[in-house]
Design a protein around this motif. Structure first.
Motif, short mmCIF file in Angstrom:
data_model
loop_
_atom_site.label_atom_id
_atom_site.label_comp_id
_atom_site.label_asym_id
_atom_site.label_seq_id
_atom_site.Cartn_x
_atom_site.Cartn_y
_atom_site.Cartn_z
N PRO B 531 0.83 -1.20 0.00
CA PRO B 531 0.00 0.00 0.00
C PRO B 531 0.87 1.26 0.00
CG PRO B 531 0.01 -0.98 2.17
CD PRO B 531 0.83 -1.88 1.31
N THR B 532 0.44 2.24 -0.71
CA THR B 532 1.20 3.50 -0.79
C THR B 532 0.26 4.67 -0.59
OG1 THR B 532 2.98 2.78 -2.20
CG2 THR B 532 2.36 5.04 -2.44
N TYR B 533 0.76 5.63 0.10
CA TYR B 533 0.00 6.87 0.23
C TYR B 533 0.82 7.97 -0.43
CZ TYR B 533 -3.71 9.63 2.15
OH TYR B 533 -4.82 10.41 2.27
N GLY B 534 0.23 8.64 -1.38
CA GLY B 534 0.99 9.64 -2.13
C GLY B 534 0.49 11.05 -1.91
N ILE B 535 1.42 11.98 -1.91
CA ILE B 535 1.04 13.40 -1.92
C ILE B 535 1.76 14.01 -3.12
CG2 ILE B 535 2.79 13.83 -0.11
CD1 ILE B 535 1.22 16.38 0.53
N PHE B 536 1.00 14.51 -4.03
CA PHE B 536 1.64 14.98 -5.25
C PHE B 536 0.98 16.25 -5.79
CE2 PHE B 536 -1.71 12.57 -7.25
CZ PHE B 536 -1.80 11.43 -6.47
N MET B 537 1.80 16.94 -6.56
CA MET B 537 1.33 18.19 -7.15
C MET B 537 0.83 17.90 -8.57
SD MET B 537 3.35 21.77 -7.57
CE MET B 537 4.20 21.38 -9.07
N GLY B 558 5.79 9.40 -2.47
CA GLY B 558 4.97 8.26 -2.12
C GLY B 558 5.51 7.59 -0.87
N PHE B 559 4.64 7.26 0.06
CA PHE B 559 5.05 6.60 1.30
C PHE B 559 4.47 5.18 1.29
CE2 PHE B 559 4.63 11.13 1.92
CZ PHE B 559 5.90 11.46 2.36
N THR B 560 5.37 4.21 1.31
CA THR B 560 4.97 2.82 1.11
C THR B 560 5.27 1.99 2.36
OG1 THR B 560 5.75 3.21 -1.13
CG2 THR B 560 5.13 0.97 -0.62
N SER B 561 4.52 0.93 2.55
CA SER B 561 4.85 0.01 3.66
C SER B 561 5.00 -1.41 3.11
CB SER B 561 3.77 0.07 4.73
OG SER B 561 2.50 -0.11 4.14
N PRO B 562 6.15 -1.70 2.50
CA PRO B 562 6.39 -3.05 1.98
C PRO B 562 6.88 -3.99 3.09
CG PRO B 562 8.25 -1.64 1.46
CD PRO B 562 7.30 -0.81 2.25
N PHE B 572 9.07 0.79 6.45
CA PHE B 572 8.62 2.10 5.94
C PHE B 572 9.49 2.49 4.76
CE2 PHE B 572 9.19 6.75 5.92
CZ PHE B 572 7.88 7.11 5.62
N GLY B 573 8.84 2.87 3.68
CA GLY B 573 9.58 3.31 2.51
C GLY B 573 9.04 4.65 2.02
N ALA B 574 9.91 5.47 1.50
CA ALA B 574 9.48 6.78 0.96
C ALA B 574 10.27 7.08 -0.30
CB ALA B 574 9.69 7.87 1.99
N GLY B 575 9.65 7.75 -1.21
CA GLY B 575 10.36 8.07 -2.45
C GLY B 575 9.58 9.00 -3.33
N LEU B 576 10.09 9.17 -4.52
CA LEU B 576 9.46 10.07 -5.48
C LEU B 576 8.51 9.28 -6.37
CD1 LEU B 576 12.65 12.03 -6.56
CD2 LEU B 576 10.86 12.81 -4.98
N MET B 577 7.42 9.90 -6.76
CA MET B 577 6.51 9.21 -7.67
C MET B 577 5.91 10.16 -8.70
SD MET B 577 3.30 8.42 -5.11
CE MET B 577 2.21 7.66 -6.30
N ILE B 578 5.61 9.58 -9.83
CA ILE B 578 4.93 10.32 -10.90
C ILE B 578 3.63 9.59 -11.21
CG2 ILE B 578 5.08 11.04 -13.32
CD1 ILE B 578 8.12 11.05 -13.00
#
Lengths: 170, 625
Positions: B531-537, B558-562, B572-578
């Motif tokens: 599951p990922t929760y994203g905050i994006f512009m 994007g904040f992921t919980s793999p 806990f994982g975090a990164g860039l997403m498009i």
């Protein structure tokens, strides 16, 4: 470089030249033949000038109108009328004005005697004639002294002003 | 011959395709912060930001020409050509007046830059040069008389010139209108009106919206689409669902509702008029009095009063029929007429005034008879006065009950309108202008109108604004010469053009690609669902509807919980997403902070909730090898 002006500049401006009618605060005349050329040069350097030459019909209304063109809210603060109405002063300035006309409109043959008004900044920007039909340029056919033409003359002079370096000062 | 020419002129004009005609309106989009101001090109998609303002600029010169031609004035009419010329000159006035009212309005001239003086001199000189080139105009303006007038004018010379041109244009307009016999006071069938209106349209229908200066609609609720949008709360979701079902049911049941209402009215209409019984009483009293008073010579003057008023008493019947037919007309027009603001209140009030007038005439006649008659009975009483008074009482009773009836009808209309109010928004308008859209004659139309999108009420990206302008001959459709011609029609698409933020949850397929360097990664397969929760512009385009509707990119985190080590405890994982394709697809790169390993991911915003994800214990449910 154009001289920076302050808010009170115009109110405190020294009156080098006499003002013929006290209510016409923007209409000036020269101080006599002796200093005519120096005063003329100094005046042109300082102002956006509409030079009126000689005496003419309806001068009261036209001078009042010219003064209004210089005091209305859209007028540039440097706008002034210089009325050269004495014959000896006209003779003194004739060559200088003819040279300025040649420089301003080299392609035109303008007779000094046929010129009623010139917008100068200090270069010649617009000419109003005594009898426009005598001008060889058909575009000049309406350029007879009137408030309409004087407004056009000031427009031409302002349009021809070189931009100031900062564009912030007037 | 002249008529033939006029006819030919009209035929030719009608044959012109709309696109070949002048552009009467220009749309300009302006952000409310003032940062964006741009004319909407006529040959491209009109896409504006959902929170912006749409300015509608009217080309009065082109429009007036069109209106007079629609009125039947020949294009080559010298006055029309003159007006066209004056209007062309007056096109300069807006820029000149704007500078006068802004740049030159400050008493402190030190604030005015040289470039402003030069700009103004250029604008003014363009106008003056055009005047000078017009022999007829310059002869009028450049005269000693006008010079004297300009000195008396309370304002600068440029304003004097504009004022003069406007006066000249008005003189020509009045001359043209005078020829047409249209003085603006009557609904002449030759008067042409300009009307401008706008509608917002979406899947659930449409409704008219307010254009400042052009209609009397009140602004709707102020509503700015937030640029930092949180996910919808439960209450909002419930509200949306409720609105949707309400809209759907309204659409489906609209016809049924109309039918039920009509039936209800039909049942009520027979019981609605107590004035009917008072009408019968009045007729009866009248006939009885007339037959009694006509017998004796002494009472004949009193009988004459009745006969003199017979005509007005006859109106009683007609009033009754008219009031019933008016009411039924409204019923037939339900719900369109009511929703369009036609309540027939004026007609009904007119009925009451007619009845009151007739009654007063009768009462005055009776009063005059009582004071001036010479017909006395032997007992000294005035002959026939009791009978006349009886009729008068019945007449008063009738007028009273008629007023009550009309008041009841108006109350019913008001109640129905009140009931319809919530339905109005979802009611699909047929793009007809209501009476609240103003009519403008030549010479008095505003130069500009605007639609404040934040004040049109509920709207969403993808909705469309229809801007429509018409010329109408005659103010009423009942006018036999009424004619309407659409001269402008343009759809403007609403989009979220300005950058905004969005948050959403989705599922991604995470691939811890550096497995060789991260021995803790225990996945057997290449990808793991997480599951990922994203905050994006996100941002939209003013040029491409396709981009707004389909591509619709977003960039953010994007904040992921793999659970790459499969120990049952998510990291806990975090990164860039498009994101793209309306956020259905997302790709990105992240860092698993629990295992210190990078991962790439591809995600799908699938229609099931993050909470229902399989946990890591069953994470064998993976794709790939």
């Amino acid at each position: 470089m154009a001289k920076a002006l302050t808010k009170n500049h115009f109110e405190n401006m020294p009156t080098t030249f006499p003002i013929p009618i006290p209510s016409l605060t923007r209409v000036h005349t020269l101080n006599g033949m002796e200093t005519a050329i120096e005063d003329f040069d100094a005046f042109l350097e300082e102002h956006i000038t509409l030079l009126l030459l000689g005496r003419f019909e309806d001068s009261t209304i036209l001078l009042e109108g010219a003064n209004k063109l210089c005091t209305q809210e859209t007028a540039h603060p440097k706008q002034r009328i210089l009325w050269v109405n004495k014959l000896e002063e006209l003779f003194t300035l004739k060559t200088k004005i003819e040279d300025a006309l040649k420089e301003g409109f080299p392609e035109k043959e303008i007779t000094f005697e046929n010129v009623r008004a010139i917008a100068m900044m200090p270069k010649v920007a617009y000419v109003i004639y005594v009898d426009p039909s005598l001008s060889p340029d058909p575009k000049d056919k309406r350029k007879k002294i009137s408030i309409f033409q004087m407004q056009r003359a000031f427009n031409a002079a302002i349009k021809a002003l070189p931009p100031t370096p900062t564009e912030e000062e007037i | 011959m002249n008529r033939l020419l006029l006819l030919l002129c009209c035929v030719c004009w009608y044959c012109l395709p709309v696109t070949a005609q002048a552009q009467f309106l220009t749309l300009v989009e302006e952000s409310t912060t003032g940062k964006h101001l741009d004319t909407i090109a006529t040959d491209k998609n009109a896409i504006v930001d959902i929170n912006s303002r749409i300015r509608i600029k009217i080309d009065a010169a082109a429009l007036e020409d069109e209106m007079f031609r629609f009125q039947g004035i020949a294009a080559q009419d010298s006055r029309l050509l003159r007006l066209k010329k004056l209007n062309q000159l007056l096109r300069h006035q807006n820029a000149i007046l704007e500078m006068l009212n802004t740049t030159f309005s400050d008493a402190d001239k030190t604030k005015i830059a040289l470039r402003d003086y030069k700009k103004f001199a250029t604008l003014l000189d363009d106008l003056m040069e055009e005047i000078e080139n017009d022999d007829e105009l310059i002869e009028l303006i450049d005269t000693p008389e006008m010079d004297a007038k300009s000195l008396e004018f309370d304002g600068p010379y440029p304003l004097f010139l504009i004022d003069f041109l406007e006066q000249e244009a008005q003189v020509v307009r009045e001359s043209l209108l005078a020829d047409l016999g249209a003085d603006g006071q009557i609904d002449s069938s030759l008067i042409v009106y300009f009307r401008l209106g706008a509608f917002i349209k979406n899947k659930s229908g449409g409704r008219p919206i307010h254009i400042e200066n052009f209609d009397d609609y009140v602004m709707d609720e102020y509503f700015e689409i937030e640029r930092f949008g949180t996910p919808l709360g439960d209450d909002e979701k419930i509200e949306i669902a409720r609105n949707k079902s309400l809209n759907d049911s309204i659409q489906i049941n609209n016809l049924q509702l109309g039918g039920h209402f009509k039936e209800l009215v039909r049942l009520e209409v027979t019981e609605l008029f107590p004035s009917d019984s008072s009408r019968i009483n009045l007729r009866r009293a009248y006939k009885r009095a007339l037959s009694t008073l006509s017998v004796q010579r002494l009472t004949k003057p009193a009988a004459q009063i009745l006969l003199n008023n017979e005509l007005s008493l006859e109106q009683v019947n007609r009033l009754y029929n008219f009031s019933v037919s008016t009411y039924e007309t409204v019923v037939q027009g339900f719900p369109d007429d009511l929703l369009q603001g036609n309540t027939f209140t004026d007609n009904l009030d007119e009925l009451v005034n007619l009845a009151l007038g007739s009654y007063k005439n009768y009462a005055d006649d009776v009063s005059l008879y009582a004071t001036t008659t010479n017909s006395f009975l032997p007992d000294g009483n005035i002959a026939g006065l009791p009978e006349l008074t009886l009729v008068e009482n019945n007449y008063a009773g009738y007028v009273d009950s008629l007023e009550t009836d009309i008041e009841n009808i108006k109350n019913i209309f008001d109640r129905v309108l009140e009931l319809l109010q919530p339905f109005k928004k979802s009611y699909l308008e047929n793009e007809e202008f209501t009476e609240q859209v103003r009519r403008f004659m030549v010479g008095n139309m505003p130069a500009e109108g605007f639609i404040e999108l934040k004040s049109v009420g509920e709207r969403k990206a993808g909705d469309e604004i229809l801007i429509k302008a018409v010329l109408e001959r005659g103010a009423s459709k009942n006018n036999p010469n009424y004619e309407s011609r659409e001269i402008y029609r343009r759809y403007v698409h609403l989009a979220r053009v300005s950058p905004y933020f969005r948050m959403s949850g989705s599922l991604v397929l995470a691939n811890p690609y550096a497995r060789a360097k991260s021995p803790q990664v225990a996945l057997a397969n290449k990808f793991q669902f997480a599951p990922t929760y994203g905050i994006f512009m996100k941002w939209g385009s003013r040029k491409s509807k396709f981009y707004n509707d389909f591509i619709n990119l977003g960039v953010g985190m994007g904040f992921t919980s793999p659970d790459f080590d499969l120990d049952g405890t998510p990291e806990f994982g975090a990164g860039l997403m498009i994101t793209g394709l309306r956020d259905i697809l997302s790709v990105g790169w992240g860092w698993n902070f629990g295992l210190d390993t990078p991962y790439s991911f591809i995600g799908f915003n699938l229609p099931f909730t993050v909470g229902a994800l399989p946990n890591s214990a069953t994470s064998s449910n993976v794709f790939g090898n």
